[in-house]
Design a protein around this motif. Structure first.
Motif, PDB file in Angstrom:
ATOM      1  N   ARG A   6      -3.278 -21.153 -35.091  1.00 18.55           N
ATOM      2  CA  ARG A   6      -2.967 -20.228 -36.184  1.00 18.55           C
ATOM      3  C   ARG A   6      -2.616 -18.830 -35.675  1.00 18.55           C
ATOM      4  N   ASP A   7      -3.197 -18.413 -34.558  1.00 15.20           N
ATOM      5  CA  ASP A   7      -2.837 -17.120 -33.977  1.00 15.20           C
ATOM      6  C   ASP A   7      -1.982 -17.297 -32.727  1.00 15.20           C
ATOM      7  N   GLY A   8      -1.266 -18.403 -32.668  1.00 18.78           N
ATOM      8  CA  GLY A   8      -0.447 -18.695 -31.506  1.00 18.78           C
ATOM      9  C   GLY A   8       0.936 -18.072 -31.586  1.00 18.78           C
ATOM     10  N   LEU A   9       1.724 -18.359 -30.569  1.00 13.38           N
ATOM     11  CA  LEU A   9       3.031 -17.741 -30.438  1.00 13.38           C
ATOM     12  C   LEU A   9       3.975 -18.166 -31.565  1.00 13.38           C
TER      13      LEU A   9
ATOM     14  N   ASN B 117       3.320 -19.184 -34.761  1.00 11.68           N
ATOM     15  CA  ASN B 117       2.974 -18.535 -36.023  1.00 11.68           C
ATOM     16  C   ASN B 117       3.259 -17.040 -35.984  1.00 11.68           C
ATOM     17  N   ASP B 118       2.998 -16.404 -34.857  1.00 13.09           N
ATOM     18  CA  ASP B 118       3.296 -14.977 -34.733  1.00 13.09           C
ATOM     19  C   ASP B 118       4.801 -14.723 -34.866  1.00 13.09           C
ATOM     20  N   ALA B 119       5.615 -15.596 -34.248  1.00 13.53           N
ATOM     21  CA  ALA B 119       7.064 -15.423 -34.336  1.00 13.53           C
ATOM     22  C   ALA B 119       7.566 -15.647 -35.765  1.00 13.53           C
TER      23      ALA B 119
ATOM     24  N   GLN C 263       5.939 -15.165 -38.590  1.00 14.18           N
ATOM     25  CA  GLN C 263       5.552 -14.025 -39.427  1.00 14.18           C
ATOM     26  C   GLN C 263       6.354 -12.778 -39.059  1.00 14.18           C
ATOM     27  N   TRP C 264       6.641 -12.592 -37.780  1.00 14.92           N
ATOM     28  CA  TRP C 264       7.420 -11.424 -37.365  1.00 14.92           C
ATOM     29  C   TRP C 264       8.839 -11.502 -37.908  1.00 14.92           C
TER      30      TRP C 264
ATOM     31  N   ARG D   7       4.418 -15.712 -44.750  1.00 20.28           N
ATOM     32  CA  ARG D   7       3.529 -14.580 -44.997  1.00 20.28           C
ATOM     33  C   ARG D   7       2.167 -14.763 -44.359  1.00 20.28           C
ATOM     34  N   ARG D   8       1.782 -15.999 -44.132  1.00 20.99           N
ATOM     35  CA  ARG D   8       0.474 -16.287 -43.535  1.00 20.99           C
ATOM     36  C   ARG D   8       0.646 -17.401 -42.501  1.00 20.99           C
ATOM     37  N   PRO D   9      -0.290 -17.528 -41.579  1.00 20.50           N
ATOM     38  CA  PRO D   9      -0.172 -18.566 -40.545  1.00 20.50           C
ATOM     39  C   PRO D   9      -0.113 -19.965 -41.157  1.00 20.50           C
TER      40      PRO D   9
END
Length: 297
Positions: A138-141, A143-145, A147-148, A153-155
């Motif tokens: 969920r806080d991986g690359l 999901n971060d990409a 959202q960026w 809007r969320r993982p």
């Protein structure tokens, strides 16, 4: 050469430095250590395990009936086949263009592309699977990409899903599909493609009517080398999948380690072996065995 030497099959005949060919007795002596090792560390343990599936202590097929009578185990087998099929299709979609590019590019680009295909084979499956855990959590690359870029809007829940299992397994097995296809494409004469172009065939028609049929041996052998190992995959589904993605290898492990039910685990192994043997026969019908191994056109 003596009459005895002429009876040696061609694949077993080899030349000594003096030019003489190895006879049948010498060939058997050279192969004896390999077959002895195969018998001791593979065939004997496997046959002992399979015998325990229907000898407890009297001959019975209860364990095999249990496999097919219980809908839970049937779903596991069907899920295993489905995930293996999706893995093979994804590997084919990703691998065929790479194999084709390997036949076209030259120089340093070819070296780098070949290294990208072969280097993953030098790392363990556990390491490559752990890398996917880092990417898909969920806080991986990934999901971060997403959202960026504003796509979510969320993982998203990417890990412990069927898609994650298929993607990771396809990544692990991809080199085993690329290399046979590359070998088949490399053996296609350029004259065939030029002749198709001279006869008015466009690129799409050349691909479907010339390139793809001539590379069928490599495609079939590559799919076989991905699908069959995927049926018995353990590490990747165990780490990335969830109980909803339980596959037969994980089920066998549970029966052995948690339930201590060795006869039923042996029955599951027997069913898997029968499925693998049947699929191998089907592929062998589609492509002759010598072409399947060589991957030639």
């Amino acid at each position: 050469m003596s009459a005895r030497g002429t009876c040696v099959p061609a694949p077993l005949r080899r030349l000594w430095p003096g030019g003489r060919q190895i006879g049948a007795a010498a060939s058997a002596a050279l192969l004896a250590p390999f077959f002895a090792l195969l018998l001791i560390v593979f065939l004997y343990p496997l046959l002992s395990l399979l015998s325990s599936s229907f000898l407890e202590p009297q001959p019975t097929l209860a364990n095999y009936r249990r496999v097919f009578d219980n809908p839970v185990y049937l779903r596991v087998m069907l899920r295993t086949g489905w995930i293996s099929l999706l893995t093979t299709l994804l590997a084919l979609v990703l691998g065929f263009p790479i194999a084709y590019m390997m036949t076209k590019i030259k120089g340093m680009a070819a070296v780098l592309l070949t290294a990208c295909v072969l280097l993953p084979l030098w790392s363990s499956v556990l390491v490559r699977t752990a890398a996917w855990i880092v990417l898909l959590r969920r806080d991986g690359l990934v999901n971060d990409a997403l959202q960026w870029l504003g796509l979510t809007r969320r993982p998203l829940t990417l890990l412990y899903t069927e898609g994650a299992v298929v993607l990771a397994m396809a990544h692990v097995l991809l080199p085993f599909l690329i290399l046979p296809i590359y070998s088949a494409l490399k053996n296609i004469p350029e004259d065939c493609l030029r002749a198709a172009a001279m006869l008015g065939a466009n690129r799409r028609r050349t691909f479907f009517e010339v390139l793809l049929p001539l590379s069928r041996a490599g495609v079939c052998s590559g799919c076989l080398m991905v699908f069959l190992p995927a049926l018995g995959f353990f590490v990747t589904p165990a780490l990335i999948g969830s109980p909803q993605q339980l596959m037969i290898a994980t089920l066998v492990s549970q029966q052995v380690r948690e339930m201590l039910d060795w006869p039923f685990a042996a029955a599951l192994v027997g069913v898997l072996m029968l499925a693998v043997a049947a699929l191998a026969l089907v592929f062998n019908k589609a492509v002759s065995f010598n072409r399947l191994i060589g991957g030639g056109a």
